[in-house]
Structures are given as C-alpha cells and as structure tokens.
Design an enzyme around this catalytic site. Structure first.
Site, PDB file in Angstrom:
ATOM      1  N   GLU A 111      -0.937  -4.379  11.905  1.00 37.42           N
ATOM      2  CA  GLU A 111       0.023  -3.950  10.914  1.00 37.42           C
ATOM      3  C   GLU A 111       1.437  -3.925  10.660  1.00 37.42           C
ATOM      4  O   GLU A 111       1.800  -4.331   9.829  1.00 37.42           O
ATOM      5  CB  GLU A 111      -0.468  -2.442  10.429  1.00 37.42           C
ATOM      6  N   ASP A 122      -4.494 -10.665  -0.203  1.00 33.25           N
ATOM      7  CA  ASP A 122      -3.134 -11.305  -0.533  1.00 33.25           C
ATOM      8  C   ASP A 122      -2.351 -11.100  -1.543  1.00 33.25           C
ATOM      9  O   ASP A 122      -2.791 -11.311  -2.649  1.00 33.25           O
ATOM     10  CB  ASP A 122      -3.213 -12.704  -0.120  1.00 33.25           C
ATOM     11  N   HIS A 123      -1.276 -10.457  -1.620  1.00 32.57           N
ATOM     12  CA  HIS A 123      -0.323 -10.241  -2.451  1.00 32.57           C
ATOM     13  C   HIS A 123      -1.098  -9.247  -3.498  1.00 32.57           C
ATOM     14  O   HIS A 123      -0.741  -9.302  -4.831  1.00 32.57           O
ATOM     15  CB  HIS A 123       0.103 -11.510  -3.341  1.00 32.57           C
ATOM     16  N   CYS A 183       5.623   6.805   4.295  1.00 31.48           N
ATOM     17  CA  CYS A 183       4.674   5.818   4.046  1.00 31.48           C
ATOM     18  C   CYS A 183       3.887   6.444   2.467  1.00 31.48           C
ATOM     19  O   CYS A 183       3.004   5.901   2.073  1.00 31.48           O
ATOM     20  CB  CYS A 183       3.672   5.945   5.086  1.00 31.48           C
ATOM     21  N   HIS A 236       0.639  -1.137  -0.013  1.00 30.52           N
ATOM     22  CA  HIS A 236      -0.131   0.177   0.123  1.00 30.52           C
ATOM     23  C   HIS A 236       0.937   1.126  -0.125  1.00 30.52           C
ATOM     24  O   HIS A 236       2.095   1.270   0.149  1.00 30.52           O
ATOM     25  CB  HIS A 236      -0.927  -0.081   1.147  1.00 30.52           C
ATOM     26  N   HIS A 285       3.263  -4.754   4.044  1.00 27.43           N
ATOM     27  CA  HIS A 285       3.231  -5.221   5.313  1.00 27.43           C
ATOM     28  C   HIS A 285       2.637  -6.785   5.400  1.00 27.43           C
ATOM     29  O   HIS A 285       1.990  -7.105   4.610  1.00 27.43           O
ATOM     30  CB  HIS A 285       2.018  -4.595   6.147  1.00 27.43           C
ATOM     31  N   HIS A 329       5.076   0.157  -0.283  1.00 31.17           N
ATOM     32  CA  HIS A 329       5.669  -0.735   0.672  1.00 31.17           C
ATOM     33  C   HIS A 329       4.618  -1.886   1.175  1.00 31.17           C
ATOM     34  O   HIS A 329       3.398  -1.669   0.621  1.00 31.17           O
ATOM     35  CB  HIS A 329       6.127   0.186   1.680  1.00 31.17           C
TER      36      HIS A 329
HETATM   37 NI    NI Z   1       2.329   0.872   5.625  1.00 30.53          NI
END
Ligand code: NI
Length: 149
Positions: A125, A81-82, A35, A16, A43, A41
C-alpha cells in the site's frame, strides 16, 4: 520434493478513505487519524499474485501466465484502477484497509483459478505497509511507522 511458485506483479492507483459508519466522527478520527480525512487520498497499490509452479522439472508451467494476467487484469486492475475503493461493492460493509483489500482480492481471484493454484496475495500500500494473505486465518501485516507509513 519441494515446490515452486511464480509471483506476478500488478499495479493500480486508487483513492480511499479509512472510515466506518459504525463509529462517530470523533471515534473515526481517533482510529484512523489523517487517513479519515473526508476528502480521501490515494495510493499506488502493488498487488503480488503467487500461484503454484510446476511440480517437477519436466512438467512445465502449472498455470498459463497469459491467462493469469488476463484474469487479474479483468477482476482486479480494471475494477480498482482510478476508482474510489470506498465506492466498491466489496467494501459496502467494511473499511478500505489494506487487510480487507488483500482479503477481497483473494476472494475475487480464487474462484477464477484452478483449485489450489492461488498460493498467496500480497498488497503493497505504501513504502512501509505490506499486507499478505495465503488463504487461511488472518492476513499478515508488515508495517513500519504509522498506518500509512
Ligand atoms: Ni490510505
């Protein structure tokens, strides 16, 4: 008589970028710092889904956990996911913060479960950031350190 609850843990990895088109590039950077990096990036998100347990010792489980796993896998894990959260339709009009993610997950799950069964959704997160929603009011945020710990 008190009540019991059952919490199941699920995981997904997603990318995200914290960014909103409502702000200028400079304002985005001021609000979200690193961010807001244009390259995004990722998580390793952990989702904690809490459902109501049995009301009494003889009544057994209120909700079939196999069924819960199926619903959460279909509606949440497979969806995110992914994936890039910023591309998800649920984030078309909002920033991909943990607060908004926990609310979206609640909204995706609640209609799939019997009324009153969903008690709480938690999203971990980062090591230091935890978001929680119980269906009313604003989500609870527990954080230490910066936006991403
Ligand atoms: Ni983040």
């Amino acid at each position: 008589m008190g009540h019991t609850s059952i919490t199941r843990r699920y995981r997904f990895c997603a990318a995200h970028r914290l960014h909103t088109d409502h702000l200028s590039p400079e304002e985005n950077w001021a609000a979200f710092g690193k961010c807001n990096n244009p390259n995004g990036h990722g998580h390793n998100y952990v989702v904690l889904v809490t459902v109501a347990g049995s009301r009494g010792r003889t009544r057994g489980q209120a909700l079939d956990l196999v069924e819960l796993d199926r619903i959460v896998t279909e509606r949440i894990v497979t969806r995110f996911d992914h994936h890039d959260l910023n591309q998800d339709p649920g984030f078309a009009n909002q920033t991909t913060t943990g607060e908004n993610l926990v609310l979206l997950i609640w909204d995706l799950l609640a209609p799939q479960l019997p009324a009153g069964q969903l008690q709480k959704v938690g999203v971990i997160e980062t090591r230091d950031n935890y978001f929680e929603y119980s269906g009313a009011g604003k989500p609870t945020i527990q954080t230490t350190g910066g936006p991403h710990g």
